[in-house]
Design an enzyme around this catalytic site. Structure first.
Site, PDB file in Angstrom:
ATOM      1  N   VAL A   1       0.814  -1.214   0.000  1.00  0.00           N
ATOM      2  CA  VAL A   1       0.000   0.000   0.000  1.00  0.00           C
ATOM      3  C   VAL A   1       0.852   1.270   0.000  1.00  0.00           C
ATOM      4  O   VAL A   1       0.491   2.264  -0.629  1.00  0.00           O
ATOM      5  CB  VAL A   1      -0.980  -0.012   1.195  1.00  0.00           C
ATOM      6  CG1 VAL A   1      -1.753   1.306   1.265  1.00  0.00           C
ATOM      7  CG2 VAL A   1      -1.951  -1.184   1.075  1.00  0.00           C
ATOM      8  N   CYS A   2       1.988   1.260   0.686  1.00  0.00           N
ATOM      9  CA  CYS A   2       2.840   2.451   0.716  1.00  0.00           C
ATOM     10  C   CYS A   2       3.253   2.865  -0.698  1.00  0.00           C
ATOM     11  O   CYS A   2       3.123   4.027  -1.094  1.00  0.00           O
ATOM     12  CB  CYS A   2       4.089   2.203   1.561  1.00  0.00           C
ATOM     13  SG  CYS A   2       3.752   2.054   3.325  1.00  0.00           S
ATOM     14  N   ASN A   3       3.758   1.914  -1.457  1.00  0.00           N
ATOM     15  CA  ASN A   3       4.161   2.182  -2.829  1.00  0.00           C
ATOM     16  C   ASN A   3       2.961   2.578  -3.683  1.00  0.00           C
ATOM     17  O   ASN A   3       3.051   3.475  -4.540  1.00  0.00           O
ATOM     18  CB  ASN A   3       4.837   0.938  -3.412  1.00  0.00           C
ATOM     19  CG  ASN A   3       5.234   1.107  -4.865  1.00  0.00           C
ATOM     20  OD1 ASN A   3       6.196   1.798  -5.194  1.00  0.00           O
ATOM     21  ND2 ASN A   3       4.486   0.468  -5.763  1.00  0.00           N
TER      22      ASN A   3
ATOM     23  N   TYR B   1       2.069   6.152  -2.863  1.00  0.00           N
ATOM     24  CA  TYR B   1       3.143   7.031  -3.322  1.00  0.00           C
ATOM     25  C   TYR B   1       3.070   7.230  -4.833  1.00  0.00           C
ATOM     26  O   TYR B   1       3.199   8.354  -5.337  1.00  0.00           O
ATOM     27  CB  TYR B   1       4.490   6.429  -2.930  1.00  0.00           C
ATOM     28  CG  TYR B   1       5.671   7.379  -2.972  1.00  0.00           C
ATOM     29  CD1 TYR B   1       5.522   8.761  -3.004  1.00  0.00           C
ATOM     30  CD2 TYR B   1       6.976   6.876  -2.940  1.00  0.00           C
ATOM     31  CE1 TYR B   1       6.621   9.615  -3.020  1.00  0.00           C
ATOM     32  CE2 TYR B   1       8.074   7.718  -2.951  1.00  0.00           C
ATOM     33  CZ  TYR B   1       7.892   9.084  -2.993  1.00  0.00           C
ATOM     34  OH  TYR B   1       8.984   9.925  -3.006  1.00  0.00           O
TER      35      TYR B   1
END
Length: 216
Positions: free
Chosen positions: A166-168, A171
């Site tokens: 989810v972070c990527n 981003y």
């Protein structure tokens, strides 16, 4: 034309709620407490802390919420000619230090389902951008930010791999939106609180705001 005053910078910050394997997400705590923290500690002249939003740890299902906070904050800054910067914080549960992420990859391959049950494998995040090997890089001066934070005594490193979770995902989308709107965007991974204390992490985030404002 005479001396210029301090440049105007508005920084909007997001963190994430809990997810699989991380019952307490330090970024939720940091972002929830950030407005009060900077009221006490203060910010450099010309720097405004904008919205502070905690996102569901979800990819496709969480995208509307991300879009909403970006659109609302963009509208709120429509009359401001200063720089608008999006700062996203995420946790890396295996990390022992902070990591500045230079880029995001157009690939969603979730090692586990997100908090809304989605678990893509080798899926392009934005199909119209091309395949899963496409990347987007931040326009923030990451090396300058890194040096600023190191001089403040923080254990911080540079990273070219924000994962494929989810972070990527967030981003990549945010870098795309930032480019469209003429804003800047940066993602920073933090350790868990059992690796770096809550107090130290709050100090880091405050210093990160200062680093971004002084270099971007």
């Amino acid at each position: 034309m005479g001396s210029e005053g301090p440049k105007s910078v508005t920084i909007h910050v997001t963190g994430f709620k809990k997810f699989h394997g991380v019952a307490q997400n330090p970024t939720e705590t940091a972002v929830s407490n950030l407005k009060y923290y900077v009221e006490i500690k203060g910010l450099p002249a010309g720097v405004t802390l904008g919205s502070c939003t905690v996102l569901e740890t979800a990819g496709e299902g969480g995208l509307p919420a991300l879009l909403k906070v970006i659109e609302e904050s963009s509208a709120g800054n429509s009359s401001n000619n200063g720089q608008v910067i999006w700062l996203h914080l995420g946790v890396n549960s295996g990390a022992t230090k902070f990591a500045i992420e230079r880029l995001a990859v157009n690939e969603a391959t979730f090692r586990c389902a997100d908090e809304l049950g989605w678990q893509p494998q080798r899926v392009p995040i934005v199909p119209e951008d091309g395949g899963i090997y496409q990347i987007r890089k931040t326009s923030c001066p990451t090396e300058s930010i890194l040096e600023f934070l190191k001089k403040k005594g923080f254990d911080v490193t540079m990273s070219d791999d924000a994962g494929r979770f989810v972070c990527n995902y967030v981003y990549y989308h945010s870098l795309r939106f930032a480019e469209e709107k003429g804003h800047k965007c940066l993602f920073v991974h933090v350790p868990t609180f059992n690796r770096v204390s809550q107090e130290k992490q709050m100090e880091f985030v405050a210093a990160l705001l200062e680093a971004i404002a002084s270099t971007c």
